[in-house]
Scaffold this motif. Structure first.
Motif, mmCIF file in Angstrom:
data_model
loop_
_atom_site.group_PDB
_atom_site.id
_atom_site.type_symbol
_atom_site.label_atom_id
_atom_site.label_comp_id
_atom_site.label_asym_id
_atom_site.label_seq_id
_atom_site.Cartn_x
_atom_site.Cartn_y
_atom_site.Cartn_z
ATOM 1 N N UNK A 182 0.830 -1.208 0.000
ATOM 2 C CA UNK A 182 0.000 0.000 0.000
ATOM 3 C C UNK A 182 0.862 1.254 0.000
ATOM 4 N N UNK A 183 1.918 1.250 0.796
ATOM 5 C CA UNK A 183 2.845 2.382 0.813
ATOM 6 C C UNK A 183 3.478 2.576 -0.568
ATOM 7 N N UNK A 184 3.892 1.486 -1.188
ATOM 8 C CA UNK A 184 4.481 1.557 -2.532
ATOM 9 C C UNK A 184 3.512 2.169 -3.537
ATOM 10 N N UNK A 185 2.277 1.721 -3.504
ATOM 11 C CA UNK A 185 1.279 2.196 -4.460
ATOM 12 C C UNK A 185 1.016 3.690 -4.270
ATOM 13 N N UNK A 186 0.815 4.115 -3.028
ATOM 14 C CA UNK A 186 0.540 5.530 -2.763
ATOM 15 C C UNK A 186 1.737 6.393 -3.165
ATOM 16 N N UNK A 187 2.932 5.943 -2.828
ATOM 17 C CA UNK A 187 4.127 6.728 -3.157
ATOM 18 C C UNK A 187 4.303 6.829 -4.672
ATOM 19 N N UNK A 188 4.016 5.735 -5.367
ATOM 20 C CA UNK A 188 4.112 5.775 -6.826
ATOM 21 C C UNK A 188 3.114 6.763 -7.415
ATOM 22 N N UNK A 189 1.872 6.689 -6.965
ATOM 23 C CA UNK A 189 0.858 7.611 -7.475
ATOM 24 C C UNK A 189 1.263 9.069 -7.262
ATOM 25 N N UNK A 190 1.820 9.367 -6.094
ATOM 26 C CA UNK A 190 2.113 10.750 -5.750
ATOM 27 C C UNK A 190 3.387 11.299 -6.393
ATOM 28 N N UNK A 191 4.222 10.422 -6.929
ATOM 29 C CA UNK A 191 5.494 10.881 -7.499
ATOM 30 C C UNK A 191 5.693 10.420 -8.943
ATOM 31 N N UNK A 192 4.633 9.952 -9.575
ATOM 32 C CA UNK A 192 4.767 9.333 -10.898
ATOM 33 C C UNK A 192 5.316 10.276 -11.957
ATOM 34 N N UNK A 193 5.187 11.588 -11.767
ATOM 35 C CA UNK A 193 5.687 12.537 -12.755
ATOM 36 C C UNK A 193 7.024 13.154 -12.354
ATOM 37 N N UNK A 194 7.689 12.595 -11.340
ATOM 38 C CA UNK A 194 8.980 13.123 -10.904
ATOM 39 C C UNK A 194 10.078 12.791 -11.910
ATOM 40 N N UNK A 195 11.153 13.565 -11.831
ATOM 41 C CA UNK A 195 12.303 13.317 -12.695
ATOM 42 C C UNK A 195 12.127 13.901 -14.076
ATOM 43 N N UNK A 196 12.851 13.353 -15.029
ATOM 44 C CA UNK A 196 12.793 13.841 -16.409
ATOM 45 C C UNK A 196 11.662 13.163 -17.161
ATOM 46 N N UNK A 197 11.094 13.889 -18.129
ATOM 47 C CA UNK A 197 10.095 13.320 -19.025
ATOM 48 C C UNK A 197 10.816 12.791 -20.257
ATOM 49 N N UNK A 198 10.759 11.493 -20.457
ATOM 50 C CA UNK A 198 11.464 10.852 -21.571
ATOM 51 C C UNK A 198 10.673 10.931 -22.861
#
Length: 237
Positions: free
Chosen positions: A56-72
């Motif tokens: 659950x922690x993994x899923x929430x963290x992924x949802x909240x940071x999915x646009x982090x970093x560079x856009x490829x």
């Protein structure tokens, strides 16, 4: 790490993925010892109390940071891409969740067992959860196109590739020659055993409540996806 696109969230996600892999696969490896110590049902409850909150922690963290970093790449406006992503996601769940049909065992109502299957989706691939995870990762990496999503996907795939070896090893330890025979009649690569004549699909084997349940879950997820994004965004991670 002196890389412009590598943000703190990349490091956190990589650490979470490594932690989950150690906890999940480690507890699976310790299952014979643990069940001998506290019993199969209680060990399954302990396994769930570790794995479900961690996931659950993994899923929430992924949802909240999915646009982090560079856009490829950015293909969200390209015709047909959204439909393709949803179709691939639906297919991924068909592989991910019917991999284990014994829901009473999962809930520890019935005594959990290690089963040797060779029917249904196992005729397509001996490791449907790995195949489903790879398809899910391809779909979401295509849609989001960010380095954070790519790092997450590579971590998830690496864990599931390890789980292929680990799962086969544990089945070999439990079933011996019976597993070797089943392994030789099945394949990890989807449809390979069918194409080379080792397996034949029997569609009636797919007429199970599990598939109906997964189909309903996919429909619910499609309907509730926007709400899910809103709710996870409220978690300050």
């Amino acid at each position: 790490m002196n890389v412009a696109w590598w943000t703190t969230s990349h490091t956190v996600m990589a650490a979470l993925l490594i932690g989950f892999a150690i906890a999940h696969s480690g507890l699976a490896a310790l299952r014979p010892w643990g069940e001998g110590l506290i019993g199969a049902r209680l060990y399954r409850v302990g396994f769930a109390l570790v794995s479900i909150p961690f996931a659950t922690v993994l899923i929430i963290y992924f949802f909240n940071h999915r646009y982090d970093g560079a856009t490829l790449w950015q293909v969200q406006g390209v015709a047909g891409v959204q439909a393709t992503v949803w179709i691939l996601s639906a297919i991924s769940f068909l592989f991910l969740y019917p991999a284990t049909f014994n829901l009473l065992e999962i809930a520890a109502i019935a005594k959990p067992e290690v089963h040797l299957y060779e029917t249904g989706i196992i005729r397509i691939t001996r490791h449907p959860q790995m195949v489903g995870q790879v398809i899910w990762c391809i779909a979401h990496t295509l849609w989001l196109g960010t380095t954070f999503t790519l790092v997450t996907s590579l971590g998830l795939i690496a864990h599931h590739v390890f789980a292929v070896w680990h799962g086969d090893y544990r089945l070999a330890q439990k079933y011996g020659e019976a597993f070797i025979a089943a392994r030789d009649r099945t394949s990890v690569i989807p449809f390979r055993a069918i194409l080379d004549g080792r397996q034949t699909l029997h569609l009636k084997e797919f007429l199970k409540p599990a598939y109906l349940g997964v189909s309903a879950f996919i429909a619910l997820l499609w309907w509730g996806h926007p709400w899910l994004m809103v709710m996870t965004a409220k978690v300050p991670w």
